[in-house]
Motif scaffolding. Structure first.
Motif, PDB file in Angstrom:
ATOM      1  N   ALA A 336       0.903  -1.345  -0.117  1.00  0.00           N
ATOM      2  CA  ALA A 336       0.098   0.008  -0.198  1.00  0.00           C
ATOM      3  C   ALA A 336       0.821   1.191  -0.031  1.00  0.00           C
ATOM      4  O   ALA A 336       0.321   2.484   0.115  1.00  0.00           O
ATOM      5  CB  ALA A 336      -0.880   0.103   1.185  1.00  0.00           C
ATOM      6  N   ARG A 337       2.223   1.195  -0.136  1.00  0.00           N
ATOM      7  CA  ARG A 337       3.003   2.244  -0.154  1.00  0.00           C
ATOM      8  C   ARG A 337       2.999   3.187   1.358  1.00  0.00           C
ATOM      9  O   ARG A 337       2.885   4.246   1.057  1.00  0.00           O
ATOM     10  CB  ARG A 337       2.984   3.110  -1.316  1.00  0.00           C
ATOM     11  N   ARG A 338       2.537   2.245   2.378  1.00  0.00           N
ATOM     12  CA  ARG A 338       2.509   3.104   3.595  1.00  0.00           C
ATOM     13  C   ARG A 338       3.817   2.478   4.505  1.00  0.00           C
ATOM     14  O   ARG A 338       3.601   1.604   5.445  1.00  0.00           O
ATOM     15  CB  ARG A 338       1.309   2.960   4.261  1.00  0.00           C
ATOM     16  N   SER A 339       5.124   2.850   4.274  1.00  0.00           N
ATOM     17  CA  SER A 339       6.243   2.175   5.100  1.00  0.00           C
ATOM     18  C   SER A 339       6.423   2.992   6.358  1.00  0.00           C
ATOM     19  O   SER A 339       7.016   2.472   7.264  1.00  0.00           O
ATOM     20  CB  SER A 339       7.494   2.296   4.064  1.00  0.00           C
ATOM     21  N   ARG A 340       6.083   4.102   6.579  1.00  0.00           N
ATOM     22  CA  ARG A 340       6.358   4.946   7.735  1.00  0.00           C
ATOM     23  C   ARG A 340       5.795   4.293   9.048  1.00  0.00           C
ATOM     24  O   ARG A 340       6.649   4.132  10.091  1.00  0.00           O
ATOM     25  CB  ARG A 340       5.557   6.274   7.629  1.00  0.00           C
ATOM     26  N   PRO A 341       4.780   3.604   9.042  1.00  0.00           N
ATOM     27  CA  PRO A 341       4.115   3.071  10.173  1.00  0.00           C
ATOM     28  C   PRO A 341       5.033   1.874  10.492  1.00  0.00           C
ATOM     29  O   PRO A 341       5.245   1.568  11.827  1.00  0.00           O
ATOM     30  CB  PRO A 341       2.707   2.506   9.964  1.00  0.00           C
ATOM     31  N   ILE A 342       5.607   1.199   9.634  1.00  0.00           N
ATOM     32  CA  ILE A 342       6.670   0.151  10.102  1.00  0.00           C
ATOM     33  C   ILE A 342       7.829   0.671  10.712  1.00  0.00           C
ATOM     34  O   ILE A 342       8.209  -0.073  11.823  1.00  0.00           O
ATOM     35  CB  ILE A 342       6.897  -0.442   8.692  1.00  0.00           C
TER      36      ILE A 342
END
Length: 453
Positions: A336-342
Motif C-alpha cells: 500500500a506504499r505506507r512504510s512509515r508505520p513500519i
C-alpha cells in the motif's frame, strides 16, 4: 527454499564453529556478525523492497537496474565510513580486543548489501536458477571458504571471517553479470523519489529491527563478555531458525503479492497466508521446545553449559508468533506504499528492547535478554496490528487460530518444567520428533486451503 540456504548452512556451521572456537572466540564472531547486520541495513537503505515494487509496478526492469547501481554506490560509501571511523566505535562496543574479527566483518558490508538487492530483483523476475546460484555463493560457499581458512588457523575467528570477504566479493561480481546494473536513468522523474519514499522508512525500520534482534548480543558483550555472548548465540541460533524462516518466506512472497493488483484479492491472500503460517508453527514450536535439551547438548560442547540455555531457546521460539503478525502487516503496508508505520512500530519495539535488556540482563543473564526480545516483538506486532486494522488492510484472524497459538505457548512453557520434574530429556526429544507428522499434516492442510482462496 532459496532464501533458506543461509539458514540451513548456518544451522550446520554454528555447532562446528562452537566446537572449533570455544565460547570466547565464538562470542566475538557473533558480535562482529551483529555489527555487520546493522551496517548492511544502512547500506541497503530499503532498496531490496524498493527494487521489487519498482520492477513490478512502476518503471520496470530499467528502473530496477538503476536502483541496483545506486545501491552499490551507497554500500561502498557506508563500508568506507565504517572502516575510517573504526577506532572511535570499537571501544564503545567492547570490541577493542577483537579488531582482527571486526575488520573483515566490516568488509562484508558492501558486497553483501549489493548481492541482497540483486537477489530481490532476481526474485521479482522469477529467475530461480540464477537466484539460487548467487545465493549459494554468497552464503554456503562463504561459510565453506571460512571453514577452510579456519582449518589453516585453528581457533581463529578472524580466519573464518576472511573467508566471507573472499566469497562475497566473488558473489558481487556474479551479481553484476546476472543483473547488469546501470546508472542510466538515474535522473528519471520520480525514480529516486519513489525509492527513497519506500526505502528510507524501511531502512529506519531495519535499523530498529537490528536493535530489536541483535542489540542484546552487544549489551551482553559489553556487560558480561564474549563467553556469555557465545552461550546466548548458540541457544538463539537453535530457536531463531523458525523466525528466520518466516522472514525468508515473507521476502519470497513480497514479489507475488505486489503482482496482485486487485486489493480485495491481495487482502484475502494475505490473511490466508498469515493464518496458515501460524498453524504450521504449532508443531514446530512444541517439537523444538521438547527437543531443545538434546539439540543444544549436541550443537555445543560442555563448556557452553547448555542445560541452562533451554529457556533461551524456548523464548526465541515464542517470538515466531508475533513475527508472523508483524511480517504480514509489513507486507500489507509495503504493497500500500505506507512504510512509515513500519518504521515507527519497530522503533518503539527497539527502544523497549534496549530498556528491557538493561533491566533484565543483570538479574536473569542470557534468559533476560531472550525475555526482552519476546516482549519487544509482541509490542511491535500489536502496533502494526492496530494500524493495519484501522486502515482496513488487516483481514480478521480466525478465533481458533489465536487460541491455538496461545495454547501452544502455554504447552511449550510446561515442557520446560519437565526435566526438573525428572522426565528424561531423550523422552522429551522423542516427543519432539513425534510432532513431525503433525507438521506434515499442517503443511498439506495449508496447501489445500491456499488453493481454495
Amino acid at each position: 527454499m532459496g532464501w533458506c540456504l543461509q539458514i540451513g548452512s548456518s544451522v550446520v556451521i554454528s555447532p562446528v564453529l562452537a566446537h572449533a572456537l570455544g565460547p570466547g572466540q565464538f562470542g566475538a564472531l557473533s558480535s562482529a556478525i551483529a555489527l555487520n547486520q546493522i551496517l548492511i541495513v544502512v547500506a541497503v537503505l530499503g532498496a531490496d523492497r524498493a527494487v521489487v515494487v519498482e520492477h513490478n509496478q512502476d518503471s520496470g526492469l530499467a528502473g530496477a537496474r538503476t536502483l541496483l547501481a545506486l545501491s552499490a554506490v551507497v554500500g561502498t560509501a557506508v563500508t568506507s565510513v565504517a572502516l575510517v571511523t573504526a577506532g572511535a566505535w570499537t571501544p564503545v562496543l567492547g570490541l577493542s580486543q577483537h579488531v582482527d574479527v571486526v575488520w573483515p566483518a566490516v568488509l562484508w558490508t558492501a558486497p553483501s548489501a549489493f548481492v541482497q538487492v540483486c537477489l530481490a530483483l532476481l526474485m521479482a523476475q522469477d529467475r530461480l536458477r540464477a537466484f539460487t546460484v548467487l545465493n549459494f555463493l554468497a552464503t554456503v560457499a562463504s561459510q565453506l571458504v571460512g571453514l577452510v581458512l579456519l582449518g589453516a588457523r585453528p581457533g581463529s575467528a578472524a580466519a573464518y571471517a576472511w573467508g566471507g570477504v573472499v566469497s562475497l566479493a566473488a558473489a558481487a561480481v556474479l551479481a553484476v553479470v546476472l543483473t547488469r546494473p546501470t546508472l542510466r536513468g538515474v535522473r528519471a522523474e520520480g525514480l529516486v523519489a519513489r525509492a527513497v519514499a519506500i526505502g528510507v522508512p524501511l531502512a529506519i525500520a531495519g535499523l530498529s529491527t537490528f536493535v530489536l534482534n541483535a542489540s542484546d548480543r552487544l549489551i551482553l558483550q559489553r556487560w558480561l563478555g564474549s563467553e556469555e555472548v557465545g552461550r546466548y548465540q548458540i541457544a538463539y541460533t537453535v530457536g531463531s531458525v523458525v523466525v528466520i524462516l518466516i522472514g525468508a518466506t515473507s521476502a519470497a512472497w513480497t514479489a507475488g503479492l505486489s503482482a496482485i493488483r486487485d486489493e480485495v484479492r491481495r487482502r484475502d491472500v494475505l490473511g490466508t497466508s498469515r493464518d496458515e503460517m501460524v498453524g504450521i508453527l504449532l508443531p514446530v514450536v512444541i517439537g523444538l521446545t521438547c527437543g531443545a535439551p538434546v539439540v543444544l547438548s549436541v550443537v555445543a560442547p560442555p563448556s557452553f553449559r547448555t542445560d541452562s540455555l533451554v529457556p533461551v531457546t524456548y523464548l526465541v521460539l515464542v517470538t515466531a508468533f508475533p513475527t508472523v503478525v508483524s511480517t504480514a502487516a509489513e507486507r500489507a503496508l509495503v504493497m500500500a506504499r505506507r512504510s512509515r508505520p513500519i518504521a515507527v512500530s519497530v522503533l518503539i519495539a527497539a527502544v523497549s528492547n534496549v530498556v528491557l535488556n538493561i533491566v533484565l540482563i543483570g538479574p536473569l543473564g542470557v534468559t533476560g535478554a531472550a525475555l526482552a526480545t519476546v516482549v519487544a516483538s509482541g509490542l511491535q506486532a500489536v502496533c502494526l496490528w492496530w494500524y493495519t486494522r484501522r486502515q482496513g488492510l488487516w483481514p480478521r484472524s480466525r478465533v481458533r487460530t489465536v487460541l491455538a497459538a496461545g495454547g501452544t505457548v502455554a504447552l511449550g512453557g510446561c515442557a520446560l518444567a519437565l526435566p526438573a520434574l525428572g522426565v528424561d530429556r531423550w523422552l522429551l526429544f522423542g516427543a519432539g520428533v513425534a510432532c513431525l507428522p503433525w507438521f506434515a499434516w499442517r503443511i498439506r492442510l495449508a496447501q489445500r486451503r491456499e488453493r481454495a482462496v
